[in-house]
Design an enzyme around this catalytic site. Structure first.
Site: not given
Ligand SMILES: NC(=O)c1ccc[n+]([C@@H]2O[C@H](COP(=O)([O-])OP(=O)(O)OC[C@H]3O[C@@H](n4cnc5c(N)ncnc54)[C@H](O)[C@@H]3O)[C@@H](O)[C@H]2O)c1
Length: 241
Positions: A180, A54-55, A37, A149, A145
């Site tokens: 979440t 950091d992806v 993460d 996806k 977003y």
């Protein structure tokens, strides 16, 4: 259960929400987990190693895979969970917001998969990508977003086809609303048309991160061996109608 005894997993987004629940679930079922993460990961379980990553950086994705091999000597499960969602009118999305969502939600899963695949192929590994109901439905005020996806859905299907003749499995889970910090933090601009948002609120409320972790563990385990290239909703019926 010990479905992951002797196996090693790399899970992103492990500091919070779904990623944390997945890391806990896999570790509790015997996996050694590289818990990645950008934020601090606090999981005090044997076999869980925190790794800052950091992806959005392809270099850091490659380094995370290398760190997993250094720590555990193998990689069996890649869980692409980290993601961000910035709502707003399509006409107001800044270039920076656009690039950040693409970098975290699309670049990260792709470059992690690219680095992980040679190692996953050694032992019939699995990639589980966390997509979203937003990847299979059009979502007002979440255009970018939703685009990210949708890309995860096609990443899953196309990798599944490219590796169809190997032992690698690639699967996506498409959660609906899950309780979440990401979901709790969504703030729409005050002038949105709430009629357009109602289709995504559903009739049954929200699921919990553990619901997604349970499905993740099933599809990533040998019990999920018949599942390849599938997009699996876990959304309390949100995408049914
Ligand atoms: N919560 C929902 O309702 C919902 C629904 C569908 C899909 N999802 C997806 O589930 C995934 C997990 O979301 P969540 O709800 O658990 O959110 P969350 O905010 O609780 O957790 C996301 C984690 O990703 C990490 N992260 C963010 N940017 C990162 C980066 N650049 N590099 C590494 N880590 C980074 C954050 O630090 C955080 O720990 C996301 O891909 C999200 O799009 C969530």
């Amino acid at each position: 259960m010990s479905r992951f005894e002797g196996k090693a997993a790399l899970v992103t987004g492990a500091a919070s929400g779904i990623g944390r629940a997945v890391a806990l679930r896999l570790a509790n079922e015997g996996a050694r987990v590289l818990a990645c993460d950008i934020a601090e990961v606090s999981i005090a379980l044997d076999g869980v190693v925190a790794h800052r990553c950091d992806v959005s950086s392809p270099d850091e994705c490659r380094a995370a895979v290398a760190a997993c091999l250094d720590a555990f000597g193998r990689l069996d499960v890649l869980g692409n969970v980290a993601g961000i969602a910035i709502p707003g009118h399509a006409t107001d999305v800044s270039e920076d917001e656009y690039r950040r969502m693409m970098a975290v939600n699309v670049d990260g899963p792709f470059f992690l998969a690219q680095a992980a695949i040679p190692h996953l192929l050694e032992r019939g590994g699995v990639i589980v990508n966390i997509a979203s109901n937003a990847g299979i439905m059009g979502i007002a005020y979440f255009v970018v977003y939703s685009m990210t996806k949708g890309a995860i859905v096609q990443l899953t299907r196309s990798l599944a086809m490219e590796y169809a003749k190997t032992s690698l499995r690639v699967v996506a889970i498409a959660p609906g609303g899950i309780n979440t910090p990401l979901a709790a933090g969504v703030r729409f601009p005050p002038d949105v048309d709430f009629d357009l948002i109602r289709p995504y609120t559903g009739f049954r409320g929200q699921g919990e991160p553990e619901d997604i972790a349970a499905l993740f563990a099933f599809v990533a385990s040998d019990e999920g061996r018949n599942i390849h290239g599938a997009i699996l909703p876990s959304d309390l019926g949100l995408s049914a109608g």
